[in-house]
Design a protein around this motif. Sequence first.
Motif, PDB file in Angstrom:
ATOM      1  N   ALA A 167      13.143 -32.677  31.039  1.00 49.55           N
ATOM      2  CA  ALA A 167      13.474 -32.011  32.393  1.00 49.55           C
ATOM      3  C   ALA A 167      13.883 -33.070  33.118  1.00 49.55           C
ATOM      4  CB  ALA A 167      11.924 -32.080  33.153  1.00 49.55           C
TER       5      ALA A 167
ATOM      6  N   GLY B 191      13.808 -31.777  37.542  1.00 46.36           N
ATOM      7  CA  GLY B 191      13.044 -30.656  37.821  1.00 46.36           C
ATOM      8  C   GLY B 191      13.527 -29.542  37.017  1.00 46.36           C
ATOM      9  N   GLN B 192      14.711 -29.622  36.385  1.00 45.49           N
ATOM     10  CA  GLN B 192      15.016 -28.536  35.462  1.00 45.49           C
ATOM     11  C   GLN B 192      14.677 -28.755  34.110  1.00 45.49           C
ATOM     12  OE1 GLN B 192      16.327 -25.285  35.756  1.00 45.49           O
ATOM     13  NE2 GLN B 192      18.484 -25.607  36.404  1.00 45.49           N
ATOM     14  N   ILE B 193      14.217 -27.905  33.685  1.00 44.68           N
ATOM     15  CA  ILE B 193      13.553 -28.064  32.066  1.00 44.68           C
ATOM     16  C   ILE B 193      14.914 -27.527  31.116  1.00 44.68           C
ATOM     17  CG2 ILE B 193      11.810 -27.410  30.178  1.00 44.68           C
ATOM     18  CD1 ILE B 193      10.050 -26.953  32.749  1.00 44.68           C
ATOM     19  N   TYR B 194      15.103 -28.266  30.337  1.00 47.93           N
ATOM     20  CA  TYR B 194      16.132 -28.208  29.075  1.00 47.93           C
ATOM     21  C   TYR B 194      15.434 -28.263  27.824  1.00 47.93           C
ATOM     22  CZ  TYR B 194      19.463 -29.136  32.763  1.00 47.93           C
ATOM     23  OH  TYR B 194      20.025 -29.099  33.824  1.00 47.93           O
TER      24      TYR B 194
ATOM     25  N   PHE C 214      11.860 -36.491  32.719  1.00 46.30           N
ATOM     26  CA  PHE C 214      10.651 -36.410  31.866  1.00 46.30           C
ATOM     27  C   PHE C 214      10.681 -35.789  30.426  1.00 46.30           C
ATOM     28  CE2 PHE C 214       9.620 -36.288  36.491  1.00 46.30           C
ATOM     29  CZ  PHE C 214       8.627 -37.370  36.471  1.00 46.30           C
TER      30      PHE C 214
ATOM     31  N   MET D 219       8.861 -33.968  27.679  1.00 45.34           N
ATOM     32  CA  MET D 219       7.652 -33.018  27.363  1.00 45.34           C
ATOM     33  C   MET D 219       7.647 -32.273  26.146  1.00 45.34           C
ATOM     34  SD  MET D 219       8.928 -30.448  30.492  1.00 45.34           S
ATOM     35  CE  MET D 219       7.953 -29.067  30.116  1.00 45.34           C
TER      36      MET D 219
END
Lengths: 159, 80, 752
Positions: B51, B54-57, B72, B74
């Motif tokens: 992330a 805030g945008q998850i890739y 982050f 994950m």
Amino acid sequence: MSKIHVQTTINGEQVDFLCPPQQSLLEALRETLGMLGTKEGCGTGDCGACSIILNGRLVCSCLMLAAEAQGQEMTTIEGIADADGLHVLQEKFLEHAALQCGICTPGFIVAAKALLDRDPNPDERTIRYWLAGNLCRCTGYDKIVRAVQDAAQQLAYEA
Amino acid sequence: MATVVFPDHLLGCTNGQRQVELLVDNYRELLLALEKQWPGIGEALAKSAVAIDGQIYQDAFLEPVNADSEIFFMARIEGG
Amino acid sequence: MAEAVDYQVLGTRPVRPDGVDKVTGRAQFGADQNLPNMLHGKILRSPHAHARIKRVDLSKALAMDGVCAAVTGADFPTVASGVSIGEAGGDVMDIAHNVMARDKALYHGHAVAAVAATSLEIAEQALDAIDVEYEVLPPVLDVLQAMAPAAPLLDENCFTKNLPEKPDKPSNVASVMALSRGDVEAGFEQADLVVEGEYRIPMAHQGYIEPHACTATVNEEGKATVWCCTQGQFDFRTAIAKILDWKVGDMKVVPSEIGGGFGGKTVVYLEPVAVLLSQRAGRPVKMVMSREEVFRATGPTSGTVCRVKVGAKQNGRITAAKAWLAYESGAFPGAPVGPGAMSIFAPYDLENFLVEGHEVRVNKPKVAAYRAPGAPQSMHAMEVALDDLARQLNMDPLDLRMVNAADEGTQAPYGPKFPAIGFKACIEAAKKHPNYTAPLLEGAGRGVAAGFWFNVGMQSSAEVRLNEDGTVIVMEGNPDIGGSRASMSLMAAETLGVPYEQVKTYVGDTESTGFCNLTGGSRTTFATGMAVVRACEDIIAQCRSRAAATWGVDEEQVEWRDGQAVPAPGVNADVNPLSLADLAAGAPRTGGPILGRASLNAQGAGASFSVNFTDLKVDQETGAVEVLSFTAVQDAGKAIHPAYVEGQMQGGAAQGLGWALNEEYIYDADGVMENAGFLDYRVPVASDLPMIDTEIVEVRNPSHPYGVRGVGETPIVAPLAATANAVRDAIGIRINDLPLSPPRILAALGGE
Ligand code: FES
Ligand code: FES
């Protein structure tokens, strides 16, 4: 193993076919006659995907022997619409989005037709109990029940 | 400096370090910098999602990383 | 939260493009593909839950009249571990060994050999003629038992992953993981009140009505075509090719209509076997599973043990939360404990938490994805604990959730800060809902719970073709399980500015459309929808340039409005607008056919939150539960086709209710599933359920051109705890485990 010669009426047409003694009617419809609209979900009478109307009665074609169709009259999903177009039930299923994946739909439409043929004005409870032999895993039944209710109203209005 | 945070199950790769600050321009540079610091971490990171702000890739590549970015790592998310 | 934008067709409820074929029986599903000269394939399955396969002798079967090919694990190439196949179920070696056992059978029903014969009857007789020698081993059936140090091992080469120190002994625990923030113990010390519990849920099946089916043919050139019901033709192609060590380019996968999947049709079972049999026999091979095989050897989702502890202040604010999760992965690794751990606390803004997850192998079928994989089980535990907390605090359960609710900017437990999300909007909508303000019927109970799913994006392609008459074809690669063709057509029509009826969407095979990851994770309307919108924008750009050429003006001087090219304001051109039909008619002169394309890896799938509540009654004599009403509130971002969004919510609610009340895998001591049929594995029927009321909340997802969030996964999450909490409310006794079947409820009532 010699085959049995069966003469029967399907959707108003005389049909002849040969079947092994143990073959189910569902298999004869699908494999021998190429009528693939009737579906198999379980083969044990528990899902209703294979519903047909036999002499006015709703039956699971997977539980019937093909040989038992001798001399009978049956309606399958292929016989619900006619040259004039879709049956009201089919239209209402589409309008109400009463199908998601659609594998249960032929069975539900056949079962609902059998219901409306004998009870043109069923209440919600009646519809739910009548359709309790048909499994749908996608819709939660809400839109199916509404489609049948609406179709019943429309048919009453047209009558 | 961008802040990079690792989840618990990646701490084995970072000798227990949970957070690191790095100055990079994009995700590719970030991976190179991390691999330099902790050789072998790249393999674990390739199996992770990330992330960035805030945008998850699921598959980040050249996504820009700013001086104040929060990053982050994950577990990848699949679905039914 | 209403959308400010006015749309022409988005949000309407037209009939789906594939609808007529599906209500008339014309639509072709997995088992409906027949080819000339076709053989029928069948699989021999292990009668033992755990056994070494000493010897398989096919000779008697192969000698039978009508048997054309037979294979065992030894006929498959050796596949190395380490490569994972896209979204289609994990490590390729595990999938290969699940498709056909090699030296060990790891669950009752594990495939051991397969035959192809001229008829189904002969194929079945041939299975009886296959001679297998087993060395029966003790099975491990329970997740906690499997974790015990002395437990029999499924796999001597399985060493727990992600431990701080590399383990020196093998274990049934395939992997562990943890997520934490803050100081949990300090958090519990600040708490005025602590609740905790252990919650067990057995395995449950996706229960799609259509059994797995495929037909494969390999020609003399060594090229294969496979027709099958799949959630993803491209991911299946990769899986089959990897398992058989084929070139992807030599394999074509044609998706049939699909009779439900819910995650269960993301994995290959029959397809590689059918290809191999067809190659051996030189004829097409069709394979269809029986319902019993579906239960014994496909799906299910993990059985779980979850322990949760939550501490809070008198005002309801949570000071600390802790969870310990153990998920059964079945015979091979692949349990969704990661998403289970990341979702359990996702709806809440927590300073201190710790989640520890364990993925545990047992002698049961390898689990497959099932709607929001992993979330229903862990969130059931948390949402039940919160209900207990609300009771002790004497607080409305919705208020308790509101006090702790995550919002835009909250740091999610799995790391990033949430962008705009709709959880608070869902709580507010639920609180105001007439079903919630209505008084409870006498003797009934009401239960509330929250749900969540991340949603995913991933890769999608779309092609939009303009026909000669101005009608439009959308080609994409995501099997339509719940009306997605209609949603694609709606988004295309909206973007192009034409009526819905002018657009028709098709799902292509692996050779007629660009790559798309599978239909799952609630990604189709979001990601493939985004590709369709971009491809339409490509068409519009081309149309503007064709119009400019026609009018002899610059491209910037042409605008696209209401489905037509028009001169931009202020441009002095005495011309008539050009519609898609005009532009299509003129295409031969202006540069040839007009074709738009897009391919992308979609990012930013917005999370979808939900709040569910249900009223139900418990029959004190029989323990049977009657569901009186069920209300699902969920954030859809933007409902493209609201009827199909409602359908997802209602269907998920029904599945969740089934899981909460009746569905479970029941095993005997030898590891044989005792209820492998719809008669005994009881999914909800129409008479079990009331109407399911829905309220769609729309908090725009900023990453999608129309604000879409995936909606398919979230609906199954909250019903488990909502039902459990309602039963608690009705009978005054908390039952921690699911399902809340009549015997379990009766035992609880009798035990007081
Ligand atoms: S196939 Fe006949 S009832 Fe299921
Ligand atoms: S629509 Fe899928 S089973 Fe009914």
